[in-house]
Write a protein that holds these residues in place. Sequence first.
Motif, PDB file in Angstrom:
ATOM      1  N   GLY A  68       0.804  -1.205   0.000  1.00 32.52           N
ATOM      2  CA  GLY A  68       0.000   0.000   0.000  1.00 32.52           C
ATOM      3  C   GLY A  68       0.842   1.262   0.000  1.00 32.52           C
ATOM      4  N   VAL A  69       1.985   1.217   0.659  1.00 36.43           N
ATOM      5  CA  VAL A  69       2.904   2.360   0.654  1.00 36.43           C
ATOM      6  C   VAL A  69       3.616   2.470  -0.694  1.00 36.43           C
ATOM      7  N   LEU A  70       4.032   1.337  -1.236  1.00 39.82           N
ATOM      8  CA  LEU A  70       4.780   1.323  -2.491  1.00 39.82           C
ATOM      9  C   LEU A  70       3.996   1.936  -3.646  1.00 39.82           C
ATOM     10  N   ILE A  71       2.681   1.694  -3.690  1.00 39.44           N
ATOM     11  CA  ILE A  71       1.879   2.176  -4.812  1.00 39.44           C
ATOM     12  C   ILE A  71       1.899   3.694  -4.912  1.00 39.44           C
ATOM     13  N   LEU A  72       2.149   4.385  -3.814  1.00 39.17           N
ATOM     14  CA  LEU A  72       2.157   5.843  -3.812  1.00 39.17           C
ATOM     15  C   LEU A  72       3.317   6.417  -4.617  1.00 39.17           C
ATOM     16  N   PHE A  73       4.323   5.588  -4.914  1.00 37.42           N
ATOM     17  CA  PHE A  73       5.494   6.045  -5.652  1.00 37.42           C
ATOM     18  C   PHE A  73       5.408   5.740  -7.149  1.00 37.42           C
ATOM     19  N   THR A  74       4.276   5.220  -7.591  1.00 37.30           N
ATOM     20  CA  THR A  74       4.089   4.960  -9.020  1.00 37.30           C
ATOM     21  C   THR A  74       3.499   6.187  -9.694  1.00 37.30           C
ATOM     22  N   GLY A  75       3.594   6.219 -11.016  1.00 36.40           N
ATOM     23  CA  GLY A  75       3.022   7.314 -11.781  1.00 36.40           C
ATOM     24  C   GLY A  75       1.708   6.901 -12.425  1.00 36.40           C
ATOM     25  N   ILE A  76       1.028   7.878 -13.008  1.00 34.28           N
ATOM     26  CA  ILE A  76      -0.201   7.625 -13.752  1.00 34.28           C
ATOM     27  C   ILE A  76       0.107   7.784 -15.234  1.00 34.28           C
ATOM     28  N   GLY A  77      -0.248   6.789 -16.029  1.00 33.80           N
ATOM     29  CA  GLY A  77       0.114   6.752 -17.442  1.00 33.80           C
ATOM     30  C   GLY A  77      -0.634   7.764 -18.304  1.00 33.80           C
ATOM     31  N   PRO A  78      -0.117   8.013 -19.493  1.00 35.07           N
ATOM     32  CA  PRO A  78      -0.719   8.998 -20.399  1.00 35.07           C
ATOM     33  C   PRO A  78      -2.071   8.589 -20.958  1.00 35.07           C
ATOM     34  N   TYR A  79      -2.409   7.303 -20.875  1.00 36.20           N
ATOM     35  CA  TYR A  79      -3.690   6.829 -21.404  1.00 36.20           C
ATOM     36  C   TYR A  79      -4.718   6.602 -20.297  1.00 36.20           C
ATOM     37  N   HIS A  80      -4.377   7.051 -19.109  1.00 33.55           N
ATOM     38  CA  HIS A  80      -5.306   6.900 -17.986  1.00 33.55           C
ATOM     39  C   HIS A  80      -6.536   7.766 -18.240  1.00 33.55           C
ATOM     40  N   ALA A  81      -7.699   7.188 -18.071  1.00 35.72           N
ATOM     41  CA  ALA A  81      -8.941   7.923 -18.307  1.00 35.72           C
ATOM     42  C   ALA A  81      -9.939   7.615 -17.214  1.00 35.72           C
ATOM     43  N   LYS A  82     -10.824   8.553 -16.993  1.00 33.94           N
ATOM     44  CA  LYS A  82     -11.876   8.366 -16.000  1.00 33.94           C
ATOM     45  C   LYS A  82     -12.841   7.307 -16.494  1.00 33.94           C
ATOM     46  N   ALA A  83     -13.129   6.333 -15.626  1.00 38.84           N
ATOM     47  CA  ALA A  83     -14.050   5.268 -16.006  1.00 38.84           C
ATOM     48  C   ALA A  83     -15.477   5.794 -16.036  1.00 38.84           C
ATOM     49  N   ALA A  84     -16.279   5.232 -16.915  1.00 42.35           N
ATOM     50  CA  ALA A  84     -17.677   5.646 -16.980  1.00 42.35           C
ATOM     51  C   ALA A  84     -18.400   5.249 -15.705  1.00 42.35           C
ATOM     52  N   SER A  85     -19.371   6.051 -15.294  1.00 46.09           N
ATOM     53  CA  SER A  85     -20.143   5.719 -14.104  1.00 46.09           C
ATOM     54  C   SER A  85     -20.979   4.472 -14.368  1.00 46.09           C
ATOM     55  N   PHE A  86     -21.296   3.783 -13.299  1.00 45.94           N
ATOM     56  CA  PHE A  86     -22.021   2.526 -13.435  1.00 45.94           C
ATOM     57  C   PHE A  86     -23.432   2.767 -13.968  1.00 45.94           C
ATOM     58  N   ASP A  87     -23.824   2.015 -14.976  1.00 36.95           N
ATOM     59  CA  ASP A  87     -25.143   2.144 -15.587  1.00 36.95           C
ATOM     60  C   ASP A  87     -25.852   0.799 -15.503  1.00 36.95           C
ATOM     61  N   PRO A  88     -26.860   0.658 -14.638  1.00 37.22           N
ATOM     62  CA  PRO A  88     -27.566  -0.627 -14.489  1.00 37.22           C
ATOM     63  C   PRO A  88     -28.164  -1.129 -15.800  1.00 37.22           C
ATOM     64  N   LYS A  89     -28.480  -0.210 -16.716  1.00 37.41           N
ATOM     65  CA  LYS A  89     -29.072  -0.617 -17.989  1.00 37.41           C
ATOM     66  C   LYS A  89     -28.090  -1.400 -18.858  1.00 37.41           C
ATOM     67  N   ALA A  90     -26.813  -1.337 -18.498  1.00 34.57           N
ATOM     68  CA  ALA A  90     -25.803  -2.041 -19.300  1.00 34.57           C
ATOM     69  C   ALA A  90     -26.018  -3.550 -19.283  1.00 34.57           C
ATOM     70  N   ILE A  91     -26.767  -4.041 -18.283  1.00 32.97           N
ATOM     71  CA  ILE A  91     -26.995  -5.482 -18.201  1.00 32.97           C
ATOM     72  C   ILE A  91     -27.717  -5.999 -19.448  1.00 32.97           C
ATOM     73  N   PHE A  92     -28.548  -5.143 -20.066  1.00 33.91           N
ATOM     74  CA  PHE A  92     -29.264  -5.575 -21.260  1.00 33.91           C
ATOM     75  C   PHE A  92     -28.317  -5.775 -22.440  1.00 33.91           C
ATOM     76  N   GLU A  93     -27.196  -5.037 -22.440  1.00 31.85           N
ATOM     77  CA  GLU A  93     -26.239  -5.174 -23.529  1.00 31.85           C
ATOM     78  C   GLU A  93     -25.567  -6.538 -23.504  1.00 31.85           C
ATOM     79  N   ILE A  94     -25.515  -7.151 -22.335  1.00 33.87           N
ATOM     80  CA  ILE A  94     -24.906  -8.479 -22.238  1.00 33.87           C
ATOM     81  C   ILE A  94     -25.637  -9.454 -23.152  1.00 33.87           C
TER      82      ILE A  94
END
Length: 407
Positions: free
Chosen positions: A184-210
Amino acid sequence: MNNSQSNAKIRSIVMLALAQVAGMGLWFISSAILGDMLAEASANGITISATSQALMSTMVQAGFVVGALVSAVFGLADRMDPRRFFAVSAIVAAIVNLCLLTTSLGGNTAVLMRFLTGFALAGVYPVGLKLAAGWGEKDRGFLVGLLVGALTLGSAMPHLFAFLGGADWRLTLMVSSLVAGAGGVLILFTGIGPYHAKAASFDPKAIFEIWQNKPIRSAFLGYLGHMWELYAMWAWLGVAVAAELTVGMQNKEALGGDTTIIKLLTFAVVGVGALTCAFGGRLADKIGKAEVTIWAMGISAVAAIATAFSLGGPLWITAVFALIWGASVIPDSPQFSAIIADYARPETTGSLLSLQTAIGFLLTVVTVQGAPFVANIYGWQAVFMLMALGPVLGIASMWGLRRTRAD
């Protein structure tokens, strides 16, 4: 990517992988020390029921499912710096794990602590995958495979700790907690990559896409077949082999009455998947993600059956088949998620992956909890044979994606 960015990527991925190994070392700690706990309980006239033994493992799965859904619904990894979220989760899991030292053997409080450990680990595994994916685009399959490999090695570590700690299960518990906290301490010394993006919020309707999107449906079903086998095998392999070794005098004499070697064997069986997982990621980029899942599940099903038939015989034969099983049981895992990401609409990808993880781990609650009960009636050979059904059904689900994949 220039040299500076390349060096930052390598450094961050290495530290991320180490932190993932450290944190996930808490997952199977109860399985690794179960034999020693049972021996101590028996010596003190305490009985740990079969239900309690199984709950010590399955409650981690249940806690993870709840934690993953809470994290997805409230977007916790996006509201916080994901590295801090990872760090807090790993440290909380380490503290909760230490609390097992103060609980009664196999009691309700111990079971609750295992649930809370799984809940906290929901901020370690998925967040680690997200951080890894942010460092690559063309090699994303390999990076995700590498992190799943780290998960695999982390899952194996408790058995190594237990082997090195001998019968002192409390020492094993303390070491695993300290290692997880350090992660848990070690992870604080890592960087965030250039392709990091905010994940979409959870959408319950996505279950129908399955069900509406055939490739996604196939990947979901294939993943469930994979999960039917995976965690039950990881949780109970060592227990099953140790139990079957008591059948023949030849095995007893070969071990000199000492079955601690089973702890080392279990570490090797689970840990070998870390190597094949990274290799599978590279291979998927060349021959296709669906193809990798089919080959892995096919080998895994055969190895499960072979291991079942070898139980009770010479240990070295069981070890060979079990190692093949361990090598083939995990490299397909990251590819199911990658396939879903390939076919899903961008606005539903996050929700679908959250659902996939939650449903898959919910299934493992059933398989991990049910395995020892089936074993008590029909034997561990029957349990391993039943495990093989998962990858067989998974292959049937994935077969149609061989020529229609998007990768």
